[in-house]
Design a protein around this motif. Structure first.
Motif, PDB file in Angstrom:
ATOM      1  N   ILE A  88       0.830  -1.202   0.000  1.00  0.00           N
ATOM      2  CA  ILE A  88       0.000   0.000   0.000  1.00  0.00           C
ATOM      3  C   ILE A  88       0.870   1.260   0.000  1.00  0.00           C
ATOM      4  O   ILE A  88       0.557   2.250  -0.684  1.00  0.00           O
ATOM      5  CB  ILE A  88      -0.991   0.010   1.193  1.00  0.00           C
ATOM      6  N   ARG A 106      -4.775   6.024  -1.863  1.00  0.00           N
ATOM      7  CA  ARG A 106      -4.973   4.900  -0.952  1.00  0.00           C
ATOM      8  C   ARG A 106      -6.303   4.191  -1.252  1.00  0.00           C
ATOM      9  O   ARG A 106      -6.368   2.955  -1.300  1.00  0.00           O
ATOM     10  CB  ARG A 106      -4.946   5.389   0.497  1.00  0.00           C
ATOM     11  N   ARG A 110      -6.626   0.306  -2.659  1.00  0.00           N
ATOM     12  CA  ARG A 110      -7.327  -0.751  -1.936  1.00  0.00           C
ATOM     13  C   ARG A 110      -8.417  -1.382  -2.795  1.00  0.00           C
ATOM     14  O   ARG A 110      -8.589  -2.601  -2.781  1.00  0.00           O
ATOM     15  CB  ARG A 110      -7.915  -0.189  -0.635  1.00  0.00           C
ATOM     16  N   GLU A 114      -8.295  -5.391  -4.057  1.00  0.00           N
ATOM     17  CA  GLU A 114      -9.432  -6.308  -3.855  1.00  0.00           C
ATOM     18  C   GLU A 114      -9.843  -6.933  -5.182  1.00  0.00           C
ATOM     19  O   GLU A 114     -10.121  -8.133  -5.259  1.00  0.00           O
ATOM     20  CB  GLU A 114     -10.612  -5.562  -3.234  1.00  0.00           C
ATOM     21  N   GLY A 119      -6.216  -8.212  -1.789  1.00  0.00           N
ATOM     22  CA  GLY A 119      -6.573  -7.170  -0.831  1.00  0.00           C
ATOM     23  C   GLY A 119      -5.990  -7.404   0.552  1.00  0.00           C
ATOM     24  O   GLY A 119      -5.760  -6.456   1.311  1.00  0.00           O
ATOM     25  N   GLU A 122      -2.045  -5.819   1.476  1.00  0.00           N
ATOM     26  CA  GLU A 122      -1.667  -4.413   1.355  1.00  0.00           C
ATOM     27  C   GLU A 122      -0.548  -4.005   2.307  1.00  0.00           C
ATOM     28  O   GLU A 122       0.228  -3.093   2.013  1.00  0.00           O
ATOM     29  CB  GLU A 122      -2.882  -3.505   1.557  1.00  0.00           C
TER      30      GLU A 122
END
Length: 298
Positions: A88, A106, A110, A114, A119, A122
Motif C-alpha cells: 500500500i 490509498r 485498496r 481487492e 486485498g 496491502e
C-alpha cells in the motif's frame, strides 16, 4: 502514436531499419516479435531513453517529454518497485507522483487490490509476494492515473490462466475508458482477443502489419484439419503441413475452394471422418515467422 522511417544504430550494428507504423487513438495494438527483433529498442526510443539514429517517433503529435508523463502508463517487463516497502505504501507513493492525493491514491489502491485478489496483502512487503502478485501491483501502479496511452511489456507474464484472464479484463476496461494500448506479448490468444491491429517485427523491420484478419490473409488464411484413412494426394490447392496418425493439416492456397478440396479427397479414395476449415491462428503464424523456439521477449 506515429513512427516513421525509424532507424536505430548501435555503433556499426543496425538494430532497427526503416520501421514505420501508426497506432490510432483508442485502439489496442499488438507489438510482436521474437528475441532480438527490436521491440524493446523501439519502446525505449519512443520514450526518449534512446536517441534514434533517424526517423520520427511521436506520441500525440510530438516527441515524448517527461512533462507529458502523467498521460502515459508504462509497464516494463522488469519490475521496478521498492521491494522493501509495503504494497500500500508503494502504491500510494507512486499515486502521489502521478498527481493523486494521498487518500485518493490509498482508496484507489485498496479497491484495485481487492479486484485482483490480493486485498489482504496491502501491508505485506513487496519482496514477500510471489512474482505474479508483484506483477499485479506493478500493473496497478501503471494504470492508477487513468493514462491516455498504455505501453504494456508482457503484462501477464508469470500468470496462470485465471489471473491472465483477469488482467486481460482489466486491459479491456482501460480500452473502454478511452486508453490507447500498445501491448507486447507472446500469448497469441491475448492478441486475438484484445488487439485491433498488430505488427510483427523481425530483424528490426516489419514482417507483417494490419488487423488480425489481414495478417492471417497475408500468411494464407485457412487451415483444414482432416481426420482420414488413406493417403492424402498432393495438390496445388493446398500444402500438406502435417499428416500423421490419421490426422492432417492442409494449408490452403488463397484462391482455393474448400468444398472442391473435400470433393477431391473423397474422389481420391480417402475415408474422411472430419473436415474442418479454420483460419490460421496467430500462434501458427508466429511459429512460421520466428520458429518454435523464439518466444522469449527481447
Amino acid at each position: 502514436m506515429h513512427i516513421d522511417h525509424f532507424r536505430m544504430d548501435f555503433g556499426r550494428t543496425t538494430v532497427i531499419r526503416d520501421l514505420s507504423f501508426d497506432i490510432s487513438r483508442g485502439e489496442t495494438f499488438g507489438f510482436l516479435g521474437s528475441n532480438g527483433s527490436g521491440k524493446t529498442t523501439t519502446i525505449r526510443a519512443l520514450l526518449g531513453i534512446y536517441q534514434p539514429t533517424g526517423g520520427v517517433l511521436h506520441i500525440d503529435g510530438r516527441p515524448f517529454s517527461p512533462e507529458a508523463g502523467d498521460r502515459l502508463g508504462y509497464l516494463p517487463e522488469e519490475r521496478g518497485l521498492y521491494k522493501k516497502e509495503s504494497v500500500i505504501d508503494v502504491m500510494v507513493y507512486f499515486g502521489k507522483l502521478k498527481g493523486l492525493g494521498k487518500e485518493q491514491a490509498r482508496t484507489w489502491s485498496r479497491n484495485y487490490l481487492e479486484r485482483v485478489g490480493i486485498g489482504d496483502k496491502e501491508k505485506v512487503r513487496l519482496d514477500k509476494l510471489s512474482g505474479g502478485q508483484q506483477q499485479k501491483v506493478q500493473l496497478g501502479v501503471t494504470i492508477m492515473n487513468e493514462p491516455e496511452l498504455l505501453i504494456l511489456d508482457e503484462p501477464t507474464k508469470g500468470f496462470d490462466p485465471v489471473n491472465r484472464r483477469l488482467l486481460m479484463d482489466i486491459i479491456d476496461d482501460q480500452k473502454r475508458a478511452g486508453s490507447t494500448v500498445m501491448m507486447v506479448t507472446h500469448h497469441m490468444e491475448e492478441v486475438e482477443r484484445l488487439c485491433d491491429r498488430v505488427i510483427l517485427l523481425k530483424d528490426g523491420g516489419s514482417r507483417a502489419y494490419g488487423t488480425v484478419s489481414e495478417v492471417q490473409e497475408q500468411f494464407g488464411g485457412t487451415v483444414i484439419h482432416v481426420d482420414h484413412d488413406g493417403t492424402i494426394p498432393s495438390s496445388s490447392a493446398y500444402d500438406i503441413a502435417r499428416d500423421a496418425d490419421g490426422h492432417a493439416e492442409l494449408d490452403v492456397a488463397n484462391d482455393a475452394d474448400t468444398a472442391a478440396i473435400l470433393r477431391s479427397l473423397v474422389d481420391a479414395g480417402l475415408d474422411v471422418t472430419r473436415f474442418a476449415p479454420t483460419r490460421k491462428s496467430l500462434d501458427d503464424i508466429f511459429v512460421e515467422v520466428y520458429g518454435a523456439d523464439s518466444r522469449e521477449a527481447d
